[in-house]
Design a protein around this motif. Structure first.
Motif, mmCIF file in Angstrom:
data_model
loop_
_atom_site.group_PDB
_atom_site.id
_atom_site.type_symbol
_atom_site.label_atom_id
_atom_site.label_comp_id
_atom_site.label_asym_id
_atom_site.label_seq_id
_atom_site.Cartn_x
_atom_site.Cartn_y
_atom_site.Cartn_z
ATOM 1 N N ARG A 1 115.251 58.892 36.075
ATOM 2 C CA ARG A 1 114.232 57.849 35.885
ATOM 3 C C ARG A 1 113.263 58.216 34.766
ATOM 4 O O ARG A 1 112.903 57.377 33.939
ATOM 5 C CB ARG A 1 113.463 57.622 37.185
ATOM 6 N N ALA A 2 112.850 59.478 34.748
ATOM 7 C CA ALA A 2 111.884 59.917 33.742
ATOM 8 C C ALA A 2 112.473 59.825 32.338
ATOM 9 O O ALA A 2 111.836 59.314 31.407
ATOM 10 C CB ALA A 2 111.435 61.343 34.035
ATOM 11 N N GLU A 3 113.694 60.330 32.177
ATOM 12 C CA GLU A 3 114.322 60.330 30.853
ATOM 13 C C GLU A 3 114.695 58.920 30.399
ATOM 14 O O GLU A 3 114.888 58.677 29.211
ATOM 15 C CB GLU A 3 115.564 61.222 30.867
ATOM 16 N N ASN A 4 114.781 58.014 31.348
ATOM 17 C CA ASN A 4 115.203 56.650 31.028
ATOM 18 C C ASN A 4 114.029 55.671 30.942
ATOM 19 O O ASN A 4 114.241 54.480 30.736
ATOM 20 C CB ASN A 4 116.185 56.170 32.105
ATOM 21 N N MET A 5 112.795 56.145 31.072
ATOM 22 C CA MET A 5 111.658 55.237 31.170
ATOM 23 C C MET A 5 111.496 54.357 29.934
ATOM 24 O O MET A 5 111.163 53.170 30.047
ATOM 25 C CB MET A 5 110.375 56.025 31.438
ATOM 26 N N ASP A 6 111.744 54.900 28.738
ATOM 27 C CA ASP A 6 111.607 54.067 27.537
ATOM 28 C C ASP A 6 112.620 52.940 27.540
ATOM 29 O O ASP A 6 112.333 51.817 27.111
ATOM 30 C CB ASP A 6 111.730 54.919 26.272
ATOM 31 N N ASP A 7 113.828 53.207 28.057
ATOM 32 C CA ASP A 7 114.859 52.177 28.168
ATOM 33 C C ASP A 7 114.474 51.144 29.213
ATOM 34 O O ASP A 7 114.698 49.934 29.054
ATOM 35 C CB ASP A 7 116.192 52.841 28.538
ATOM 36 N N THR A 8 113.868 51.616 30.306
ATOM 37 C CA THR A 8 113.407 50.727 31.371
ATOM 38 C C THR A 8 112.305 49.800 30.867
ATOM 39 O O THR A 8 112.281 48.607 31.199
ATOM 40 C CB THR A 8 112.905 51.565 32.569
ATOM 41 N N ILE A 9 111.399 50.343 30.064
ATOM 42 C CA ILE A 9 110.322 49.532 29.486
ATOM 43 C C ILE A 9 110.903 48.500 28.516
ATOM 44 O O ILE A 9 110.472 47.339 28.494
ATOM 45 C CB ILE A 9 109.295 50.438 28.780
ATOM 46 N N TRP A 10 111.885 48.920 27.724
ATOM 47 C CA TRP A 10 112.542 47.986 26.797
ATOM 48 C C TRP A 10 113.147 46.814 27.568
ATOM 49 O O TRP A 10 113.021 45.648 27.167
ATOM 50 C CB TRP A 10 113.633 48.716 26.005
#
Length: 464
Positions: free
Chosen positions: A282-291
């Motif tokens: 989740r942490a490493e993917n947060m920028d993708d999640t925000i996108w």
């Protein structure tokens, strides 16, 4: 060419969102679906990602669907031509106005290939509006399902690590569809909402493409369950970490397709990734999640709960199952399974029930399959592979050490550093990691000719 088609529904996944159930349902009910005004190609295989990706690839033989069957380039080109011919025939015979294509392997297609796909659809159905359908899933749930499928299918080594490397699934896969087809052509929804439909993800998808609930009642809904138990994943992972079926350079010469199918029958509780890995993903993917939230309005940014995996206890039920399926195993898988039992006793702190179970299984396998367990050629093959893996891990640690050395060091140019890490990964045949680091280099140097060339090279090698 068919000038009467008004709408094309292009369902592109993503992976692990019920796509297989959608495809099997439409394929099994193709006549009923056609009566309702929708064409789902019956002369194609049911997963259209396995049609479109190879159709526009320079090397279709490298797509996983063809790689598993050891097809040559010439055979793949012939299949592509046959698929083009068949869809034209079906379109000419079809009297309705809507066409449905579904394939989760459409989403990872490279940008230029998606452009060619759009051009192709416009060519054979010139008056149709293309509507792209996307189903998303919270990233830790996606990763859990991804690891299960990798383990079940006999995929590559280190499925969990691969899930961490490949965690950015939305922007890299979906941004090109927004740019090529236009945002107004995109319909997106959450898998978590789709499963609440009375007919599950299939029924939800049917509503999205305009089918009424009365229409859905006429259709035999297929619900595929691809999950395997925690005990099955644990054994599958052990085997794949030593002898993966698929490597970055091709199909294993010593493994057999579907050789681990018996292991998928092992019962247990539902497999769940460890909480620390869920948090890291989740942490490493947060920028993708925000996108995803900003571009498609799908919000996973406030997810706080984590599923907790249960402790595995290997009891007499497990003992009976492992004895029962032993006769269905290939010699390699049986030998590795025996080593797995021994590894559990030697390397892990086990409860008394589990330890007793593994001790009994070691005796049973040794008594009944002594020739396989003590086969000199087979043991030499496995031992050599283990040594090779240890050398690769040593090189991997060297890569990590180099990465830590340059991180934050002002004397290093960031693009060059990540490029060099990628090239080190390539030398050790860790192509997925190489692509990961080369893409970071690309972020720092978007127009770098060498970097762009390498990204394209790695993506072609990793066609899935």
């Amino acid at each position: 060419m068919n000038n009467k088609i008004k709408t094309i529904y292009l369902h592109i996944g993503v992976h692990k969102t019920g796509s297989s159930s959608i495809q099997e349902t439409f394929y099994k009910n193709v006549e009923i679906v056609e009566e309702l005004g929708y064409l789902y190609p019956k002369k194609w295989i049911l997963n259209h990602g396995f049609v479109f990706f190879p159709m526009f690839a320079e090397h279709p033989e490298k797509h996983l669907s063809n790689l598993r069957k050891n097809r040559t380039n010439e055979e793949c080109v012939a299949i592509n031509e046959e698929n083009r011919k068949n869809i034209l025939e079906e379109l000419n015979e079809f009297k309705g106005e809507k066409v449905v294509f579904s394939g989760e392997d459409i989403s990872p297609m490279p940008y230029d290939k998606v452009v060619k796909l759009k051009e192709y659809l416009n060519e054979i159905m010139p008056n149709a509006e293309i509507k792209v359908i996307i189903c998303t899933r919270e990233i830790s749930g996606y990763a859990t399902s991804y690891v299960q499928q990798r383990a079940k299918a006999g995929g590559k080594k280190n499925a969990i690590q691969t899930a961490l490397v490949n965690n950015k699934i939305y922007k890299p896969r979906l941004e090109k569809f927004i740019e090529i087809f236009g945002k107004n052509s995109i319909t997106s929804y959450k898998f978590e909402e789709a499963v609440k439909h009375p007919e599950g993800p299939v029924g939800y998808f049917m509503n999205v493409i305009g089918m009424s609930n009365n229409d859905i009642e006429k259709i035999d809904i297929i619900r595929t369950n691809e999950s395997v138990s925690d005990k099955s994943v644990d054994l599958n992972k052990y085997i794949d970490d030593i002898f993966p079926l698929i490597t970055d350079v091709g199909v294993s010469e010593v493994r057999e397709a579907r050789d681990k199918v018996p292991l998928n029958k092992i019962s247990g509780t539902k497999f769940i990734l460890p909480v620390e890995i869920q948090k890291k993903i989740r942490a490493e993917n947060m920028d993708d999640t925000i996108w995803l939230k900003e571009k498609l309005g799908i919000d996973y940014t406030n997810e706080e709960k984590y599923k907790i995996p249960e402790a595995m206890i290997f009891d007499e039920v497990y003992e009976k199952e492992m004895k029962m399926i032993s006769s269905q195993m290939t010699p390699l898988i049986l030998n590795l399974t025996y080593r797995y039992f021994n590894s559990k006793i030697t390397n892990e702190v086990l409860d008394l029930i589990s330890r007793t179970t593994f001790e009994k299984l070691l005796i049973y396998y040794n008594d009944n399959y002594n020739e396989i367990i003590n086969n000199e050629n087979l043991n030499n093959l496995i031992e050599n592979k283990i040594i090779e893996n240890l050398l690769l891990e040593k090189r991997s640690r060297e890569i990590i050490s180099f990465a830590e050395k340059i991180e934050g060091n002002p004397t290093y140019n960031e693009a060059d550093c990540y490029r060099e890490i990628a090239l080190l990964c390539e030398k050790t045949q860790q192509i997925e990691a190489a692509l990961y680091f080369m893409k970071i280099a690309k972020d720092f140097r978007p127009t770098g000719e060498f970097i762009l060339k390498k990204c394209s090279q790695y993506e072609n090698q990793l066609i899935k």
